[in-house]
Design an enzyme around this catalytic site. Structure first.
Site, PDB file in Angstrom:
ATOM      1  CB  CYS A 125      -0.919   0.006   1.216  1.00 56.10           C
ATOM      2  SG  CYS A 125      -2.225   1.241   1.089  1.00 56.10           S
ATOM      3  CB  CYS A 135      -4.372   3.770  -0.039  1.00 57.89           C
ATOM      4  SG  CYS A 135      -4.720   3.678   1.737  1.00 57.89           S
ATOM      5  CE  LYS A 200      -7.484  -1.208   4.862  1.00 57.77           C
ATOM      6  NZ  LYS A 200      -6.121  -0.898   4.437  1.00 57.77           N
ATOM      7  CE  LYS A 253      -6.878  -3.472   8.119  1.00 52.54           C
ATOM      8  NZ  LYS A 253      -5.876  -2.795   7.367  1.00 52.54           N
ATOM      9  CE1 TYR A 318      -0.216  -4.530  14.389  1.00 52.94           C
ATOM     10  CE2 TYR A 318      -2.582  -4.641  14.788  1.00 52.94           C
ATOM     11  CZ  TYR A 318      -1.518  -4.234  14.005  1.00 52.94           C
ATOM     12  OH  TYR A 318      -1.760  -3.546  12.851  1.00 52.94           O
TER      13      TYR A 318
HETATM   14  C1  PBG Z   1      -2.838   0.257   4.872  1.00 51.93           C
HETATM   15  C2  PBG Z   1      -3.303  -0.496   6.040  1.00 51.93           C
HETATM   16  C3  PBG Z   1      -4.056  -0.072   7.157  1.00 51.93           C
HETATM   17  C4  PBG Z   1      -4.120  -1.156   8.019  1.00 51.93           C
HETATM   18  C5  PBG Z   1      -3.434  -2.203   7.407  1.00 51.93           C
HETATM   19  N1  PBG Z   1      -2.972  -1.783   6.180  1.00 51.93           N
HETATM   20  C6  PBG Z   1      -4.579   1.233   7.545  1.00 51.93           C
HETATM   21  C7  PBG Z   1      -5.602   1.930   6.819  1.00 51.93           C
HETATM   22  O1  PBG Z   1      -6.201   1.441   5.858  1.00 51.93           O
HETATM   23  O2  PBG Z   1      -5.822   3.068   7.203  1.00 51.93           O
HETATM   24  C8  PBG Z   1      -4.787  -1.159   9.361  1.00 51.93           C
HETATM   25  C9  PBG Z   1      -4.279  -2.169  10.315  1.00 51.93           C
HETATM   26  C10 PBG Z   1      -4.666  -1.960  11.718  1.00 51.93           C
HETATM   27  O3  PBG Z   1      -5.457  -1.062  12.088  1.00 51.93           O
HETATM   28  O4  PBG Z   1      -4.159  -2.727  12.546  1.00 51.93           O
HETATM   29  N2  PBG Z   1      -3.746   0.655   3.936  1.00 51.93           N
END
Ligand code: PBG
Length: 329
Positions: A125, A135, A200, A253, A318
């Site tokens: 990304c 992004c 997502k 996600k 995590y």
């Molecule tokens: C990148 C990305 C994000 C996360 C993973 N890859 C952030 C977003 O889209 O703002 C979030 C992961 C997390 O909150 O643990 N695009």
């Protein structure tokens, strides 16, 4: 006999719950270290370990300090790690994401040199690399889908050359999987799998990650490309599109507020399925546990079990090392 429960007293479901050996034998869902993927935040420099305030236990680390964590991930039997790079310099296009010696490319090389058996995934990304924090490439105030795709392909090939085991596009660009498959195949990486962040959502639960990855959008938000939390059918269309484009693994996600989506994707598709237990979910558990309001060990095991029960094959979390250690007793 109770007319509302004609099976009782013959039926007593508690019989199967009386002892741990009984419960263990009828348990339907298991969590193993190999189901878990640990996210790592890699920063420039050496000897750097910078705690992320909103994610106790998580640090931004320079590559040299990341190596012991990679070793620990391998020793704990984790499924793998996923790398997020934070470059020295951010710019409008996110140039570092496409450099052969960019932060993440160097991290991949060094980890694979030191712990070759560890499965290394790279997040693909641009939000950690762009000065505006979006992004992809900005044109006329919004992320230009097709211009971003071209750069995504270039970025993926540099990760492949560095030796990554799998790429994970997370930018929610239309056509990203197809573009990556073509770019990787053309560069002679037809065997490199793609794990797509397929469904997502534009989520408030990403807040702490944006501190960790220094990727907060400098204007607007991500609702123009990430999904509306209100939509379920659309998630199935997103997953369907990525499957058709050649995704090897699909992801839902965030996780906890989206278990219904996870279950539905599980029942409609036969690909391996991943879930991202995101930063805000982690932060909530850590905050409550630090107050003594919940039992952290039991809570994280219950959360991991819920993801598996809902249908996840793998969990990006995590908590991965902690959970692996709990499982080892
Ligand atoms: C990148 C990305 C994000 C996360 C993973 N890859 C952030 C977003 O889209 O703002 C979030 C992961 C997390 O909150 O643990 N695009």
């Amino acid at each position: 006999m109770n007319e509302w429960s004609p099976l009782f007293p013959g039926l007593r479901l508690r019989r199967l719950r009386r002892t741990e050996s009984m419960r263990r034998m009828v348990r339907e869902t298991w969590v193993r270290p190999e189901h878990l993927i640990l996210p790592l935040f890699v920063v420039p420099g050496s000897g750097v370990r910078k705690p992320v305030a909103s994610m106790p236990g998580v640090e931004q680390r320079s590559i040299d300090e990341t190596l012991p964590l990679a070793r620990a991930a391998h020793d704990a039997g984790l499924g793998g790690v996923i790398l997020f790079g934070i470059p020295e310099q951010k710019d409008p296009l996110g140039e570092d994401a496409c450099r052969e010696d960019g932060i993440v490319q160097r991290a991949i090389r060094q980890i694979k040199a030191v712990v070759p058996e560890l499965f290394v995934i790279s997040d693909l990304c641009f939000c950690e690399y762009t000065a505006h924090g979006h992004c992809g490439v900005i044109n006329a105030g919004e992320v230009d889908n097709d211009a971003t795709l071209e750069r995504l392909g270039q970025s993926a090939v540099t990760h492949a050359r560095a030796g990554v085991d799998m790429v994970a596009p997370s930018g929610m660009m239309d056509g990203m999987v197809k573009t990556l498959r073509q770019a990787l195949d053309t560069a002679h990486y037809p065997h490199l799998p793609i794990m797509s962040y397929a469904a997502k959502y534009a989520s408030a639960f990403y807040g702490p990650f944006r501190e960790a990855a220094e990727s907060t959008p400098q204007f607007g938000d991500r609702r123009g490309y990430q999904m509306d939390p209100a939509n379920r059918r659309e998630a199935l269309r997103e997953v369907g599109a990525d499957v058709a484009e050649g995704a090897d693994i699909v992801m839902v996600k965030p996780g906890l507020a989206y278990l219904d989506i996870l279950r539905e994707v599980r029942s409609r598709f036969d690909l391996p399925l991943a879930v991202y237990n995101v930063s805000g979910e982690y932060a909530m558990v850590k905050a409550a546990a630090s107050q003594g309001w919940i039992d952290e060990d039991r809570t994280v095991l219950e959360i991991m079990t819920a993801f598996r029960r809902a249908g996840a094959d793998m969990i990006l979390t995590y908590h991965a090392l902690h959970v692996a250690h709990l499982l080892q007793g």
